[in-house]
Design a protein around this motif. Structure first.
Motif, PDB file in Angstrom:
ATOM      1  N   ALA A   1       0.819  -1.205   0.000  1.00 24.88           N
ATOM      2  CA  ALA A   1       0.000   0.000   0.000  1.00 24.88           C
ATOM      3  C   ALA A   1       0.858   1.263   0.000  1.00 24.88           C
ATOM      4  O   ALA A   1       0.451   2.308  -0.532  1.00 24.88           O
ATOM      5  CB  ALA A   1      -0.940  -0.003   1.210  1.00 24.88           C
ATOM      6  N   GLU A   2       2.060   1.174   0.604  1.00 24.06           N
ATOM      7  CA  GLU A   2       2.953   2.328   0.686  1.00 24.06           C
ATOM      8  C   GLU A   2       3.953   2.370  -0.471  1.00 24.06           C
ATOM      9  O   GLU A   2       4.867   3.192  -0.471  1.00 24.06           O
ATOM     10  CB  GLU A   2       3.712   2.300   2.016  1.00 24.06           C
ATOM     11  N   GLY A   3       3.798   1.460  -1.439  1.00 25.74           N
ATOM     12  CA  GLY A   3       4.633   1.494  -2.630  1.00 25.74           C
ATOM     13  C   GLY A   3       5.958   0.773  -2.520  1.00 25.74           C
ATOM     14  O   GLY A   3       6.835   0.934  -3.378  1.00 25.74           O
ATOM     15  N   HIS A   4       6.123  -0.049  -1.485  1.00 25.99           N
ATOM     16  CA  HIS A   4       7.347  -0.826  -1.330  1.00 25.99           C
ATOM     17  C   HIS A   4       7.220  -2.178  -2.039  1.00 25.99           C
ATOM     18  O   HIS A   4       6.119  -2.628  -2.352  1.00 25.99           O
ATOM     19  CB  HIS A   4       7.646  -1.055   0.150  1.00 25.99           C
ATOM     20  N   MET A   5       8.353  -2.833  -2.251  1.00 26.05           N
ATOM     21  CA  MET A   5       8.367  -4.153  -2.861  1.00 26.05           C
ATOM     22  C   MET A   5       8.757  -5.191  -1.799  1.00 26.05           C
ATOM     23  O   MET A   5       9.903  -5.246  -1.381  1.00 26.05           O
ATOM     24  CB  MET A   5       9.358  -4.215  -4.023  1.00 26.05           C
ATOM     25  N   PRO A   6       7.813  -6.016  -1.342  1.00 24.29           N
ATOM     26  CA  PRO A   6       8.166  -7.052  -0.383  1.00 24.29           C
ATOM     27  C   PRO A   6       8.838  -8.238  -1.079  1.00 24.29           C
ATOM     28  O   PRO A   6       8.401  -8.661  -2.151  1.00 24.29           O
ATOM     29  CB  PRO A   6       6.811  -7.487   0.197  1.00 24.29           C
ATOM     30  N   ARG A   7       9.883  -8.749  -0.447  1.00 25.15           N
ATOM     31  CA  ARG A   7      10.480  -9.999  -0.896  1.00 25.15           C
ATOM     32  C   ARG A   7      10.341 -10.985   0.268  1.00 25.15           C
ATOM     33  O   ARG A   7      10.909 -10.791   1.330  1.00 25.15           O
ATOM     34  CB  ARG A   7      11.950  -9.825  -1.268  1.00 25.15           C
ATOM     35  N   LEU A   8       9.564 -12.025   0.058  1.00 27.59           N
ATOM     36  CA  LEU A   8       9.184 -12.931   1.131  1.00 27.59           C
ATOM     37  C   LEU A   8       9.986 -14.222   1.092  1.00 27.59           C
ATOM     38  O   LEU A   8      10.130 -14.828   0.029  1.00 27.59           O
ATOM     39  CB  LEU A   8       7.691 -13.278   1.036  1.00 27.59           C
ATOM     40  N   LEU A   9      10.476 -14.625   2.260  1.00 27.85           N
ATOM     41  CA  LEU A   9      11.065 -15.956   2.404  1.00 27.85           C
ATOM     42  C   LEU A   9       9.911 -16.914   2.707  1.00 27.85           C
ATOM     43  O   LEU A   9       9.244 -16.783   3.739  1.00 27.85           O
ATOM     44  CB  LEU A   9      12.083 -15.986   3.535  1.00 27.85           C
ATOM     45  N   VAL A  10       9.674 -17.865   1.816  1.00 23.30           N
ATOM     46  CA  VAL A  10       8.496 -18.724   1.923  1.00 23.30           C
ATOM     47  C   VAL A  10       8.935 -20.181   1.999  1.00 23.30           C
ATOM     48  O   VAL A  10       9.585 -20.697   1.087  1.00 23.30           O
ATOM     49  CB  VAL A  10       7.556 -18.529   0.711  1.00 23.30           C
ATOM     50  N   ARG A  11       8.572 -20.816   3.083  1.00 19.00           N
ATOM     51  CA  ARG A  11       8.936 -22.214   3.239  1.00 19.00           C
ATOM     52  C   ARG A  11       8.023 -23.089   2.378  1.00 19.00           C
ATOM     53  O   ARG A  11       6.876 -22.710   2.080  1.00 19.00           O
ATOM     54  CB  ARG A  11       8.854 -22.640   4.699  1.00 19.00           C
ATOM     55  N   PRO A  12       8.479 -24.260   1.969  1.00 17.37           N
ATOM     56  CA  PRO A  12       7.664 -25.147   1.136  1.00 17.37           C
ATOM     57  C   PRO A  12       6.329 -25.467   1.804  1.00 17.37           C
ATOM     58  O   PRO A  12       6.273 -25.770   2.998  1.00 17.37           O
ATOM     59  CB  PRO A  12       8.537 -26.403   1.012  1.00 17.37           C
ATOM     60  N   GLY A  13       5.266 -25.359   1.040  1.00 15.22           N
ATOM     61  CA  GLY A  13       3.930 -25.626   1.561  1.00 15.22           C
ATOM     62  C   GLY A  13       3.176 -24.389   1.995  1.00 15.22           C
ATOM     63  O   GLY A  13       1.975 -24.453   2.274  1.00 15.22           O
ATOM     64  N   SER A  14       3.860 -23.243   2.064  1.00 16.97           N
ATOM     65  CA  SER A  14       3.209 -22.004   2.512  1.00 16.97           C
ATOM     66  C   SER A  14       2.919 -21.041   1.362  1.00 16.97           C
ATOM     67  O   SER A  14       2.499 -19.911   1.593  1.00 16.97           O
ATOM     68  CB  SER A  14       4.084 -21.296   3.547  1.00 16.97           C
ATOM     69  N   GLU A  15       3.107 -21.493   0.149  1.00 16.10           N
ATOM     70  CA  GLU A  15       2.903 -20.614  -1.005  1.00 16.10           C
ATOM     71  C   GLU A  15       1.474 -20.078  -1.077  1.00 16.10           C
ATOM     72  O   GLU A  15       1.240 -18.935  -1.486  1.00 16.10           O
ATOM     73  CB  GLU A  15       3.242 -21.348  -2.308  1.00 16.10           C
ATOM     74  N   THR A  16       0.506 -20.890  -0.666  1.00 17.27           N
ATOM     75  CA  THR A  16      -0.899 -20.463  -0.751  1.00 17.27           C
ATOM     76  C   THR A  16      -1.253 -19.398   0.284  1.00 17.27           C
ATOM     77  O   THR A  16      -2.333 -18.817   0.224  1.00 17.27           O
ATOM     78  CB  THR A  16      -1.837 -21.670  -0.567  1.00 17.27           C
ATOM     79  N   LYS A  17      -0.363 -19.144   1.233  1.00 19.24           N
ATOM     80  CA  LYS A  17      -0.619 -18.130   2.262  1.00 19.24           C
ATOM     81  C   LYS A  17      -0.258 -16.716   1.803  1.00 19.24           C
ATOM     82  O   LYS A  17      -0.502 -15.758   2.525  1.00 19.24           O
ATOM     83  CB  LYS A  17       0.158 -18.465   3.528  1.00 19.24           C
ATOM     84  N   ILE A  18       0.317 -16.594   0.628  1.00 22.49           N
ATOM     85  CA  ILE A  18       0.683 -15.276   0.107  1.00 22.49           C
ATOM     86  C   ILE A  18      -0.556 -14.642  -0.506  1.00 22.49           C
ATOM     87  O   ILE A  18      -1.165 -15.196  -1.417  1.00 22.49           O
ATOM     88  CB  ILE A  18       1.799 -15.387  -0.942  1.00 22.49           C
ATOM     89  N   GLU A  19      -0.938 -13.489  -0.011  1.00 21.72           N
ATOM     90  CA  GLU A  19      -2.188 -12.855  -0.455  1.00 21.72           C
ATOM     91  C   GLU A  19      -2.108 -12.349  -1.889  1.00 21.72           C
ATOM     92  O   GLU A  19      -3.053 -12.486  -2.658  1.00 21.72           O
ATOM     93  CB  GLU A  19      -2.528 -11.694   0.488  1.00 21.72           C
ATOM     94  N   ASN A  20      -0.998 -11.758  -2.261  1.00 18.35           N
ATOM     95  CA  ASN A  20      -0.873 -11.158  -3.593  1.00 18.35           C
ATOM     96  C   ASN A  20       0.489 -11.540  -4.175  1.00 18.35           C
ATOM     97  O   ASN A  20       1.380 -10.707  -4.295  1.00 18.35           O
ATOM     98  CB  ASN A  20      -1.014  -9.631  -3.480  1.00 18.35           C
ATOM     99  N   PRO A  21       0.648 -12.808  -4.560  1.00 15.43           N
ATOM    100  CA  PRO A  21       1.978 -13.287  -4.963  1.00 15.43           C
ATOM    101  C   PRO A  21       2.547 -12.576  -6.178  1.00 15.43           C
ATOM    102  O   PRO A  21       3.767 -12.428  -6.285  1.00 15.43           O
ATOM    103  CB  PRO A  21       1.749 -14.782  -5.238  1.00 15.43           C
ATOM    104  N   SER A  22       1.704 -12.119  -7.098  1.00 19.52           N
ATOM    105  CA  SER A  22       2.207 -11.459  -8.304  1.00 19.52           C
ATOM    106  C   SER A  22       2.822 -10.098  -7.999  1.00 19.52           C
ATOM    107  O   SER A  22       3.596  -9.570  -8.803  1.00 19.52           O
ATOM    108  CB  SER A  22       1.077 -11.298  -9.326  1.00 19.52           C
ATOM    109  N   ALA A  23       2.488  -9.535  -6.816  1.00  9.02           N
ATOM    110  CA  ALA A  23       3.017  -8.222  -6.451  1.00  9.02           C
ATOM    111  C   ALA A  23       4.261  -8.319  -5.579  1.00  9.02           C
ATOM    112  O   ALA A  23       4.855  -7.293  -5.228  1.00  9.02           O
ATOM    113  CB  ALA A  23       1.945  -7.409  -5.728  1.00  9.02           C
ATOM    114  N   CYS A  24       4.644  -9.539  -5.213  1.00  8.65           N
ATOM    115  CA  CYS A  24       5.785  -9.750  -4.325  1.00  8.65           C
ATOM    116  C   CYS A  24       6.880 -10.539  -5.023  1.00  8.65           C
ATOM    117  O   CYS A  24       6.619 -11.266  -5.991  1.00  8.65           O
ATOM    118  CB  CYS A  24       5.349 -10.527  -3.076  1.00  8.65           C
TER     119      CYS A  24
END
Length: 305
Positions: A22-45
């Motif tokens: 929302a503030e215009g930053h780019m999040p880079r997430l460390l995602v463990r296997p099996g948690s991919e579906t927990k990302i709300e907006n994966p195309s933006a991260c």
């Protein structure tokens, strides 16, 4: 700003990531296997796959980032499954500090918890040790210590929805815990519930405010509410009335000593101890220092229940 988020798929991580976007930053997430579906907006991260214990993945996540936010925390440990306070709340921070230094990331924001201390429970102690490690790292740090956090969990673990499930929806009376032999102050210990949205705003604001560097903020909501009052609010938000009865902490602790190794048992000995210590900020001025107005805790804020 590109921000590496360690713990970005958890409850607080969901809201921090949302606020970053929302503030215009780019999040880079460390995602463990099996948690991919927990990302709300994966195309933006940006996504880096790996565990916090994987030092190669940590460095990959931090490479090219302007800052790192560490949010991982657990309420109970299960050593047989490799889930420990030491690994996730202390060693993970130490390893992320090393990755920050190796990749040239100088800004580090850490979430611990209100009430952490050197001689506390293993939960409190490892959070405190993580703070000491960060303060001695030479990095530009900011530490946030939230009280109990409430907000729509969207399928994750959260304070109010957990109490609704374990206590309000139970056919048994709600326990008003008390210490000692007499129930003179049953359920009177106080908490200061804080909105997850407010916590996320504090984190993202700190990224662009140099005045927040080398500062520790206790994030408590604007009300000091008794355990009894909080249960009443959660019951009302759930459309229920709930009988409440005094419950001796010693009896619950005795049961927990036998059963808290099992995930189905609702509370551990340490959780009960920390709960009854209360969770309020001695000087509740952090949101004012940040220029933010905290959200009141009430039925209108708990419509997700």
């Amino acid at each position: 700003m590109k921000v590496a988020v360690i713990g970005g798929t958890g409850f607080v991580g969901l809201y921090v990531t949302r606020q970053l976007l929302a503030e215009g930053h780019m999040p880079r997430l460390l995602v463990r296997p099996g948690s991919e579906t927990k990302i709300e907006n994966p195309s933006a991260c940006e996504i880096v796959h790996g565990e916090v214990g994987d030092k190669v993945a940590l460095e990959q996540c931090l490479t090219g980032a302007d800052a790192v936010i560490y949010l991982i925390g657990i309420l109970r440990e299960f050593p047989a499954r490799g889930i420990t306070f030491e690994a996730l709340q202390y060693q993970g921070v130490v390893d992320t500090i090393a990755a920050a230094k190796a990749t040239g990331v100088s800004r580090f924001l850490l979430m611990t918890a209100n009430g952490v201390r050197a001689e506390g429970t293993p939960y409190q102690r490892t959070k405190y040790q993580a703070e000491i490690a960060l303060k001695g790292s030479g990095l530009n740090w900011t530490i946030f210590r939230p009280s109990v956090i409430f907000g729509d969990p969207q399928g994750r673990m959260e304070f109010c929805s957990q109490l609704k499930k374990d206590i309000i929806d139970s056919p048994l009376p709600a326990p008003l815990f008390y210490a000692g032999m007499l129930p003179l102050k049953a359920g009177e210990f106080e908490l200061a519930p804080v909105s997850v949205t407010d916590v996320a705003k504090a984190f993202v604001l700190a990224l662009s405010e140099s005045r927040t560097q080398s500062q520790t903020y206790g994030l408590c909501g604007p009300q000091r509410l008794s355990w009894k009052a909080i249960l009443g609010v959660i019951a009302a938000a759930s459309g229920k009335t709930k009988m409440m009865l005094p419950a001796p902490a010693t009896a619950i602790q005795a049961a927990a000593s036998l059963l808290d190794r099992y995930a189905w048992f609702p509370i551990s000995r340490d959780q009960l101890q920390m709960l009854m210590e209360g969770n309020v900020c001695p000087e509740n001025d952090s949101f004012a220092r940040l220029g933010l107005t905290p959200t009141h805790f009430g039925v209108d804020q708990l419509d997700y229940l």
